[in-house]
Motif scaffolding. Structure first.
Motif, PDB file in Angstrom:
ATOM      1  N   LEU A  58      10.761  -6.293  11.198  1.00 50.87           N
ATOM      2  CA  LEU A  58       9.328  -6.013  11.239  1.00 50.87           C
ATOM      3  C   LEU A  58       9.017  -4.716  10.507  1.00 50.87           C
ATOM      4  CD1 LEU A  58       8.383  -7.059  14.864  1.00 50.87           C
ATOM      5  CD2 LEU A  58       7.381  -7.927  12.754  1.00 50.87           C
ATOM      6  N   LEU A  59       9.839  -3.700  10.791  1.00 52.31           N
ATOM      7  CA  LEU A  59       9.621  -2.430  10.108  1.00 52.31           C
ATOM      8  C   LEU A  59       9.890  -2.556   8.612  1.00 52.31           C
ATOM      9  CD1 LEU A  59      11.191  -0.117  12.791  1.00 52.31           C
ATOM     10  CD2 LEU A  59       8.791  -0.266  12.158  1.00 52.31           C
ATOM     11  N   ALA A  60      10.779  -3.476   8.242  1.00 53.26           N
ATOM     12  CA  ALA A  60      11.081  -3.663   6.822  1.00 53.26           C
ATOM     13  C   ALA A  60       9.857  -4.142   6.067  1.00 53.26           C
ATOM     14  CB  ALA A  60      12.224  -4.660   6.665  1.00 53.26           C
ATOM     15  N   MET A  61       9.070  -4.998   6.715  1.00 55.57           N
ATOM     16  CA  MET A  61       7.881  -5.495   6.028  1.00 55.57           C
ATOM     17  C   MET A  61       6.946  -4.335   5.698  1.00 55.57           C
ATOM     18  SD  MET A  61       7.411  -8.932   8.292  1.00 55.57           S
ATOM     19  CE  MET A  61       5.968  -9.607   7.540  1.00 55.57           C
ATOM     20  N   GLY A  62       6.822  -3.418   6.660  1.00 55.65           N
ATOM     21  CA  GLY A  62       6.003  -2.244   6.385  1.00 55.65           C
ATOM     22  C   GLY A  62       6.579  -1.398   5.263  1.00 55.65           C
ATOM     23  N   ALA A  63       7.899  -1.243   5.277  1.00 56.00           N
ATOM     24  CA  ALA A  63       8.536  -0.418   4.247  1.00 56.00           C
ATOM     25  C   ALA A  63       8.319  -1.018   2.861  1.00 56.00           C
ATOM     26  CB  ALA A  63      10.028  -0.278   4.544  1.00 56.00           C
ATOM     27  N   LEU A  64       8.356  -2.347   2.775  1.00 58.25           N
ATOM     28  CA  LEU A  64       8.149  -2.997   1.482  1.00 58.25           C
ATOM     29  C   LEU A  64       6.743  -2.736   0.965  1.00 58.25           C
ATOM     30  CD1 LEU A  64       9.944  -6.404   1.900  1.00 58.25           C
ATOM     31  CD2 LEU A  64      10.321  -4.750   0.089  1.00 58.25           C
ATOM     32  N   VAL A  65       5.762  -2.824   1.865  1.00 58.38           N
ATOM     33  CA  VAL A  65       4.388  -2.518   1.465  1.00 58.38           C
ATOM     34  C   VAL A  65       4.322  -1.093   0.922  1.00 58.38           C
ATOM     35  CG1 VAL A  65       2.029  -2.196   2.270  1.00 58.38           C
ATOM     36  CG2 VAL A  65       3.361  -4.133   3.090  1.00 58.38           C
ATOM     37  N   GLY A  66       4.950  -0.180   1.657  1.00 57.01           N
ATOM     38  CA  GLY A  66       4.941   1.207   1.218  1.00 57.01           C
ATOM     39  C   GLY A  66       5.602   1.394  -0.130  1.00 57.01           C
ATOM     40  N   TYR A  67       6.720   0.712  -0.350  1.00 57.94           N
ATOM     41  CA  TYR A  67       7.434   0.915  -1.602  1.00 57.94           C
ATOM     42  C   TYR A  67       6.675   0.343  -2.782  1.00 57.94           C
ATOM     43  CZ  TYR A  67      10.974   1.235  -5.103  1.00 57.94           C
ATOM     44  OH  TYR A  67      11.642   1.550  -6.260  1.00 57.94           O
ATOM     45  N   SER A  68       5.975  -0.765  -2.533  1.00 52.73           N
ATOM     46  CA  SER A  68       5.275  -1.371  -3.663  1.00 52.73           C
ATOM     47  C   SER A  68       4.160  -0.475  -4.188  1.00 52.73           C
ATOM     48  CB  SER A  68       4.701  -2.730  -3.261  1.00 52.73           C
ATOM     49  OG  SER A  68       3.776  -2.554  -2.207  1.00 52.73           O
ATOM     50  N   HIS A  69       3.721   0.468  -3.337  1.00 58.41           N
ATOM     51  CA  HIS A  69       2.692   1.394  -3.787  1.00 58.41           C
ATOM     52  C   HIS A  69       3.261   2.766  -4.076  1.00 58.41           C
ATOM     53  CE1 HIS A  69       0.247  -1.682  -1.602  1.00 58.41           C
ATOM     54  NE2 HIS A  69      -0.462  -1.548  -2.698  1.00 58.41           N
TER      55      HIS A  69
END
Lengths: 503, 232
Positions: free
Chosen positions: A374-385
């Motif tokens: 679940l936290l990974a999904m957030g991290a991916l959003v963060g990394y894409s920006h």
């Protein structure tokens, strides 16, 4: 606190250490040579194409230096072909994994492992170095060699996990395997550093160094590896009284099953299975190897395989495409992008170890995975920006690696070992390599499909949609292990209520 | 009779002498020198240039014999004027020429890459209907004299600023390569395709160390681990 720790370590001999290190480094070398390919993509692409000029300007001269090679007319064609190569490799790796697991359970693990390492090294040498020295570039040759490489490399992972499973038993498996499964990430880091330091001499030397290293690793493994404690007459130590992490009698159970603890069970020297022996009634037989379909139908194998397919897709897309994405999107040089991509693996190492440790303490694996994903999904959003600042990018990369690499490492190592040593097998079947092969094989199919999809999505829709695709895949992997999460959380609540009632 | 035979002998001797001379010219029998069936005249501009440079005339070429290199002739001038040439295909043999004259020929159009590599060319005489290759940017002085066009003083296209921004790719330097042409050659220590490679890989050192350590580690591990194997 010190005596349980020392007690924990006291059961391990120097043989354990050597087995750990040899399996660790053979997979490190394998991954290093894989990483070499992804790190020199820009250089290979430059080697295969003529120089780019505006339509109005004349071509550069002399032609031998600037225009001669046109395996592909431009870098887009070369990029697409490189994606195709990745896909081919992963598909043949997946097919090979299904077979190698079965082979590894039937043949001497040491021979299979050395053969895989040395054979793959030779193929990589031909692929990267020989074709450049002979100036012979051919699409079909590259494809054929890479298929062969995938098949040979697939022999390694099930064997190393099986050897580790032979040497290290239930207690602390999460932690030991978590630490050990850092081998893939360490291999990526080593490959990245090797490639970036040798790249200036020419990409063929990067292939040369890593393939010779891998061959040397195969030789060392052949002469030095003991595949199981039985070879030197040691028993896999029983865990009586030496468990610093688990506090109740349930710890005898594998962390996967729901069965009750048996009273009066004796630990027997049979490779770490927890079987019951009443006296000496049954003569001990050499464990038979399990059939492929039986292994597939073991509880827990299917959901974890499917979840791993989604997760490995994301993991491998980062692995294969990150340097390329960094240099294309932010305009950084290839060597810089290589060094930056190391941070993802650092995050993966730390994540795998810590999450393995936590799951050992909890006695449950699936909830830990779920939270991390679940936290990974957030991290991916963060990394894409991520902004084009190298430091921030590195930090976000490490975070993403922590949350994605952690579960990925756990599923492919500790959980595979759990699945392969379940109560359901009752010590009569060798299943560890087969199960590992199945889990990793399904994962690789997912990763292979993903490689192709990533290059298609990127060329049609751009990098942002690639990240959305990753987020969806991470969500899917949570969905696949949902039944297991539910079961384990219910078991946790039951235990807690039972303990509360006792007090 | 005797006079005739002595004349014949002299002719034979001269023939042999010429054959020897031609033989000593070896492989440098330049085809381009015999495109025209005449030799360079002293009255033409090229003839004056040739005698001023102390060169030898051979067909339409003006050659300079180099002392250090054995029998290799260095072409410094080419006179193909008034030769009824309708097109000029390949003058690469004359790439070292400092002066070329192809005027008074019914040439319609010059090949774009005809003068590629002619880095010494400082004086080019063309029929008046043709333009100087490389245009204004490549020649110091261009003028029309009667029915010939003169292009003089080749300019180094690499040194110029202006609308022609010549960017050689990374790790390479611009060098002049003829009127209107440039060459990107690799910088010092860079080599290979697209000048991507730098330096020489220390193969022996690296693999010597690697081989030695592999042997050592294998022996060490075999002694400590596998020697104690009890079961098959």
């Amino acid at each position: 606190m010190s005596s349980p720790c020392c007690g924990f370590l006291a059961q391990y001999t120097h043989h354990h250490l050597v087995a750990f290190l040899l399996t660790f480094f053979s997979y490190v070398l394998l991954h290093a040579s894989r990483k070499t390919f992804s790190n020199v993509k820009v250089s290979i692409s430059a080697q295969w194409t003529p120089s780019v000029q505006n339509a109005s300007s004349p071509a550069f001269s002399p032609g031998e230096t600037w225009e001669e090679n046109n395996l592909f007319a431009d870098s887009d064609g070369a990029t697409l072909f490189l994606g195709v190569l990745d896909t081919i490799f992963l598909f043949s790796y997946a097919v090979g994994l299904y077979m190698s697991g079965v082979i590894g359970d039937r043949m001497n693990l040491r021979y299979v492992l050395s053969f895989g390492l040395c054979g793959s090294a030779i193929v990589e040498f031909v692929f990267g170095t020989l074709t450049e020295w002979l100036q012979f570039y051919n699409i079909y040759l590259y494809c054929g060699l890479w298929v062969l490489n995938g098949l040979l490399q697939s022999a390694v992972w099930p064997c190393v996990v099986a050897v580790m499973g032979n040497w290290f038993g239930k207690s602390g498996r999460g932690f030991v395997f978590g630490l050990w499964s850092a081998c893939a990430s360490v291999g990526n880091i080593l490959g990245a550093f090797l490639a970036s330091s040798v790249l200036k001499y020419g990409y063929e030397y990067a292939f040369l160094v890593t393939s010779v290293l891998q061959f040397a690793g195969g030789v060392v493994v052949f002469f030095g590896l003991l595949t199981s404690p039985k070879e030197v007459g040691l028993c896999l130590e029983s865990e009586t009284g030496l468990r610093p992490v688990e506090k109740d009698a349930d710890s005898h159970r594998p962390l996967m099953s729901d069965e009750e603890d048996e009273e009066g069970s004796e630990e027997v020297c049979d490779g770490g299975y927890y079987t019951i022996r009443q006296g000496d009634e049954e003569p001990r037989e050499t464990p038979k190897a399990i059939g492929f379909c039986q292994a597939f139908c073991l509880p827990g194998v299917l959901p974890y395989s499917l979840a791993y397919a989604c997760l490995k897709l994301v993991n491998y897309s980062f692995f294969f495409w990150l340097p390329f994405y960094l240099s294309r999107n932010f305009g950084w040089k290839e060597a810089q992008a290589d060094r930056l991509s190391v941070w993802y693996d650092v995050g993966g190492i730390i994540g795998g170890t810590i999450q393995g440790l936590i799951s050992d303490f909890m006695g449950k694996r699936a909830p830990v995975l779920a939270v991390s994903l679940l936290l990974a999904m957030g991290a991916l959003v963060g990394y894409s920006h991520s902004p084009p600042d190298q430091v921030v990018n590195a930090a976000l990369l490490a975070t993403t690696g922590f949350f994605i690499g952690g579960p990925s490492n756990m599923i492919s190592s500790a959980i595979s070992a759990d699945l392969g040593r379940q109560e359901a097998l009752r010590g009569s079947q060798e299943a560890l390599a087969t199960v590992t092969g199945i889990v990793d094989g399904t994962g690789s199919i997912g990763a292979a499909a993903g490689q192709y999809l990533v290059s298609v999505i990127e060329s049609k829709l751009g990098w942002m949609f690639v990240f959305y695709f990753f987020i969806v895949m991470t969500g899917c992997s949570i969905v696949f292990i949902l039944p297991l999460i539910v079961t384990e959380i219910r078991a946790m609540w039951r235990e807690r209520r039972a303990r509360a009632q006792e007090l | 009779m005797t006079a005739g035979s002595s004349q014949r002998n002299a002719a034979v001797a001269l023939l042999i002498f010429h054959l020897y001379l031609y033989g000593s010219y070896q492989l440098t029998e330049l085809q381009v020198c015999h495109l025209c069936n005449r030799t360079v005249q002293n009255s033409t501009a090229l003839g004056q240039f040739c005698s001023a440079s102390a060169g030898l005339v051979d067909g339409c070429c003006c050659l300079l014999r180099k002392e250090n290199t054995s029998n290799a002739d260095y072409l410094i001038g080419l006179d193909l004027s008034n030769c009824s040439l309708s097109h000029v295909e390949d003058l690469q043999e004359a790439s070292t020429a400092a002066m070329i004259d192809i005027s008074l020929n019914p040439i319609v159009q010059l090949n774009n890459s005809l003068f590629q590599g002619f880095i010494q060319l400082d004086n080019l005489i063309l029929p008046v209907n043709l333009t100087c290759p490389g245009g204004n940017a490549s020649w110091n002085k261009m003028e029309v004299k009667g029915d010939t066009r003169h292009c003089e003083g080749q300019k180094d296209i690499c040194n110029q600023t202006g609308h022609l921004s010549l960017n050689c790719p990374e790790n390479s330097l611009c060098a002049a390569y003829g009127p209107g042409f440039f060459e990107c050659s690799c910088v010092d220590n860079f080599h290979g395709y697209k000048c991507l490679r730098e330096g020489k890989f220390p193969i022996i050192k690296v693999f010597g160390i690697l081989g030695a350590s592999t042997v050592l580690v294998s022996i060490l591990l075999w002694v400590t681990q596998r020697r104690k194997v009890t079961s098959a």
